[in-house]
Write an enzyme that holds these catalytic residues in place. Structure first.
Site, PDB file in Angstrom:
ATOM      1  N   SER A 120       0.819  -1.214   0.000  1.00 36.68           N
ATOM      2  CA  SER A 120       0.000   0.000   0.000  1.00 36.68           C
ATOM      3  C   SER A 120       0.850   1.260   0.000  1.00 36.68           C
ATOM      4  O   SER A 120       0.360   2.331  -0.358  1.00 36.68           O
ATOM      5  CB  SER A 120      -0.919   0.021   1.229  1.00 36.68           C
ATOM      6  N   GLU A 150       1.685  -1.949  14.944  1.00 37.43           N
ATOM      7  CA  GLU A 150       2.224  -0.615  14.732  1.00 37.43           C
ATOM      8  C   GLU A 150       3.019  -0.089  15.936  1.00 37.43           C
ATOM      9  O   GLU A 150       4.091   0.510  15.774  1.00 37.43           O
ATOM     10  CB  GLU A 150       1.099   0.369  14.395  1.00 37.43           C
TER      11      GLU A 150
END
Length: 326
Positions: free
Chosen positions: A49, A70
């Site tokens: 992405s 994350e």
């Protein structure tokens, strides 16, 4: 499933073929490696992405796929930085700035580690993914954390220039980038310097100060208005922190009014940064902050959202003309 894919299937792995704008992040990092800089990259399961799959293919020993983790990615990057390596880690801006905020503040910024945080698909560019994936608070969050630079390039070439410039920047950086489909603003190889804005042209009636995807629309709007006899200038404030105060003050001395444009909440973002400078200097120039007006963004295709929030060229022009006439 390991069998052949249906010819009608849609795969992240094909994104680069139809969206070459994703190449710029990897291009900038590859340039740093070729120049001898000790950098690595990582992503939270989003390498297709953001285009980092190209960097991973070129330098597999310099790439880490962290999976959907994350916060762990940011903390690990801070640890890697203590070993003399400069890490560039990327995920959706909403996850980077909000989900990993504590790790950015404590592990990266407080510990003064030169981590490069890439928040991609900023603002409302994720469209149908919904409000949870929209990032309209990230500038406010990042610029309020001490010793982090905040950079919002207008397009891919400017992103590459900013990445190259980061080689000589010893503090953490938050790069706020789009989805790779932003119109090109800068042809060739643009220049970039931390703390410096880029003035496209001057205006006596109004100066528009924009960042990120809003720069292209601001330029189109200003050109159209100038063709109709107006005097409108445009400044690209790609580096929001450290801020180019001098550029703001010069614009305030020249223009009757100033308008900021950003794909972000009008509270705490570029508009607030400009307002702070004008207030600190006691200047009475009128300021209009244009962006998302303190609300949770709607869910729709990005192009429709840009039109709805008047962040496209036509919308920016209508807001600017109303502000001049006010």
């Amino acid at each position: 499933m390991n069998g052949p894919l249906s010819p009608n299937s849609w795969q992240y792995r094909g994104l680069n073929a139809v969206n070459p704008g994703l190449d710029h992040l990897s291009n900038g990092l590859i340039d740093l490696v070729k120049a001898g800089h000790n950098v690595m990259a990582g992503s939270a399961d989003l390498q297709y992405s953001n285009g980092l799959n190209r960097f991973a293919a070129a330098y597999p020993d310099r790439y880490i796929s962290f999976g959907i983790s994350e916060q762990n990615m940011v903390s690990t990057a801070a640890g890697i930085a203590t070993c003399g390596v400069v890490p560039f880690v990327a995920t959706f801006a909403s996850f980077m700035a909000l989900l990993a905020c504590e790790q950015i503040r404590m592990d990266v910024a407080y510990c003064a580690q030169p981590v490069r945080l890439i928040g991609h698909h900023t603002g409302i560019s994720l469209g149908f993914y919904g409000t949870s994936h929209h990032a309209t608070e990230d500038i406010a969050i990042m610029r309020s954390i001490a010793d982090i630079a905040v950079v919002s390039p207008a397009d891919g070439p400017q992103l590459e220039a900013a990445i190259r410039a980061s080689a000589n920047y010893d503090k953490p950086i938050y790069f706020r980038i789009g989805r790779g489909r932003d119109p090109v603003v800068y042809q060739g190889t643009p220049t970039f310097a931390f703390g410096k804005a880029h003035e496209h042209f001057k205006g006596e009636e109004l100066t528009i100060i924009a960042c990120g995807m809003a720069v292209h629309g601001a330029l189109e709007a200003a050109r159209a208005m100038n063709e109709d006899g107006r005097s409108v200038g445009v400044i690209d404030m790609a580096c929001i922190k450290p801020l180019d105060r001098e550029a703001i003050l010069v614009a305030a001395s020249r223009s009757k009014k100033i308008m900021t444009v950003e794909e972000h909440n009008v509270l705490g973002g570029l508009g607030s940064a400009v307002a702070e400078v004008l207030t600190d200097e006691g200047l009475g120039v009128k300021l209009k902050r244009h962006g998302i007006y303190d609300e949770y963004s709607l869910i729709a295709p990005p192009t429709h959202l840009y039109a709805h929030y008047k962040l496209d060229a036509a919308g920016i022009r209508s807001v600017a003309e109303a502000f001049i006439a006010a």
